[in-house]
Design a protein around this motif. Sequence first.
Motif, PDB file in Angstrom:
ATOM      1  N   PRO A 149       0.838  -1.239  -0.128  1.00  0.00           N
ATOM      2  CA  PRO A 149       0.050  -0.123  -0.052  1.00  0.00           C
ATOM      3  C   PRO A 149       0.747   1.323  -0.046  1.00  0.00           C
ATOM      4  O   PRO A 149       0.505   2.164  -0.554  1.00  0.00           O
ATOM      5  CB  PRO A 149      -0.897  -0.211   1.131  1.00  0.00           C
ATOM      6  CG  PRO A 149      -0.387  -1.319   2.043  1.00  0.00           C
ATOM      7  CD  PRO A 149       0.596  -2.132   1.217  1.00  0.00           C
ATOM      8  N   SER A 170      -8.957   2.827   0.966  1.00  0.00           N
ATOM      9  CA  SER A 170      -7.856   3.179   1.880  1.00  0.00           C
ATOM     10  C   SER A 170      -7.839   2.770   3.197  1.00  0.00           C
ATOM     11  O   SER A 170      -8.999   2.652   3.700  1.00  0.00           O
ATOM     12  CB  SER A 170      -7.793   4.594   1.570  1.00  0.00           C
ATOM     13  OG  SER A 170      -8.906   5.296   2.020  1.00  0.00           O
ATOM     14  N   GLY A 216      -4.952   0.905  -1.054  1.00  0.00           N
ATOM     15  CA  GLY A 216      -4.726  -0.507  -1.371  1.00  0.00           C
ATOM     16  C   GLY A 216      -4.711  -1.320  -0.235  1.00  0.00           C
ATOM     17  O   GLY A 216      -4.091  -1.529   0.605  1.00  0.00           O
TER      18      GLY A 216
END
Length: 457
Positions: free
Chosen positions: A351, A403, A427
Amino acid sequence: MTDLDRNVDLVLRSTRVVTPEGTRPATVAVAAGTIAAVLPYERPYEREYVSGLPPGARLEDVGDDVVLPGLVDTHVHVNDPGRAEWEGFWTATRAAASGGITTLIDMPLNSLPPTTTTAHLRTKREVAARKAHIDVGFWGGALPGNVRDLKSLHDAGVFGFKAFLSPSGVEEFPELDAAQLDRSLAEIAGFGGLLIVHAEDPHELAAAPHRTGAKYADFLASRPRDAENAAIEGLITAARRHHARVHVLHLSSADALPLIAAARRDGVRLTVETCPHFLTLTAEEVPDGATEFKCCPPIREAANKDALWRGLADGTIDCVVSDHSPSTTDLKTSDFATAWGGISSLQLGLPAIWTEARRRGHSLDDVARWMSTAPAALAGLHSKGAIEAGRDADFAVLAPDDSFTVDPAALQHRNRVTAYAGRTLYGVVRSTWLRGRRIVADGAIAEPSGRLLERTN
Ligand SMILES: [Zn+2]
């Protein structure tokens, strides 16, 4: 139905599967843990797999979530046995699996013993075997005194050898001087091995100003770019002399990129990695005393970060790997000179990188190349690193537009010190799959089913 169909036990379908040819709607057929075929999205699903799924086959439709090849992290310090209170195989591999990583290669130092003889490698393997939630391989170490151990370690399956050119931070893993580097490299090149190097020049480091205290600027001044640049220059010369395969670990100084690109154009067998913290964090934003941001080489200025992204975009940098190197919290004092250097990010690398990559116009195909395909190629892991027939059915299923805010309490790392605390990242890893088995599903982690890997090339 073909023979291939009859053996298929899992059918994974998504509108966005990241393949070597790009991201596309696809149906991935898996047989006994291996990808049997990457099929068109509609036809096999509608006509054969749904109306006549192979006997025993399971259908998993992940909708619009993205199916990435499982990430391969070739730079992880697990520290087990010996310093397992810093990080162990149980916690490290659970954190990795939670972050979409399906293969890690463990660094040879910070555990006791370090992985510098075949007996030590056996010890490490015995400890890891019972705890590995993902596949685990090992780097060996090249020390001043172990040139004669390198070939037997290579034959025992290590993926290559790590060396330091400046002090490592632990006394049991001393650095190589120029003559020792030359001897080790000659030996490793002789059997076709790979040397991976922490490249900071000890003379440049010694000449830099050294102030203790909580100011990040003082720490940054003590680890100048010239230390990296000079070490990489020397390494290129040595690689050229021996026609050896050499890999630069955790590149931070973007000044070295032209040097690296020129050497590669000349045919020097050089590869390069950098890390999520160099690509997502900047020196300007490190608060005084915040040694969760300390690592060596250090996080540099915003302009340097931009230049590293250009190096990734133009292919000078091959891999993005974590350099996950935790310690217990008591070693993270507020004095940058003496605090343990190492950043924990095993669970957050995907992420963190995706958040910055999408902002800069990169795709998940790029991220898969940097974090799965290229590290797998570095280690010669031919069964990893891509979603294509014949490879292991290792996947990370990602919701790329969702998110979350990093909460240290949600990390699986043994010590939940993180430079990313409070950041909002894009992510979310929905599930992680290892050889066709779902090992993470919405945060729940299955019992260990990882294997110990050996170099096969
Ligand atoms: Zn490291």
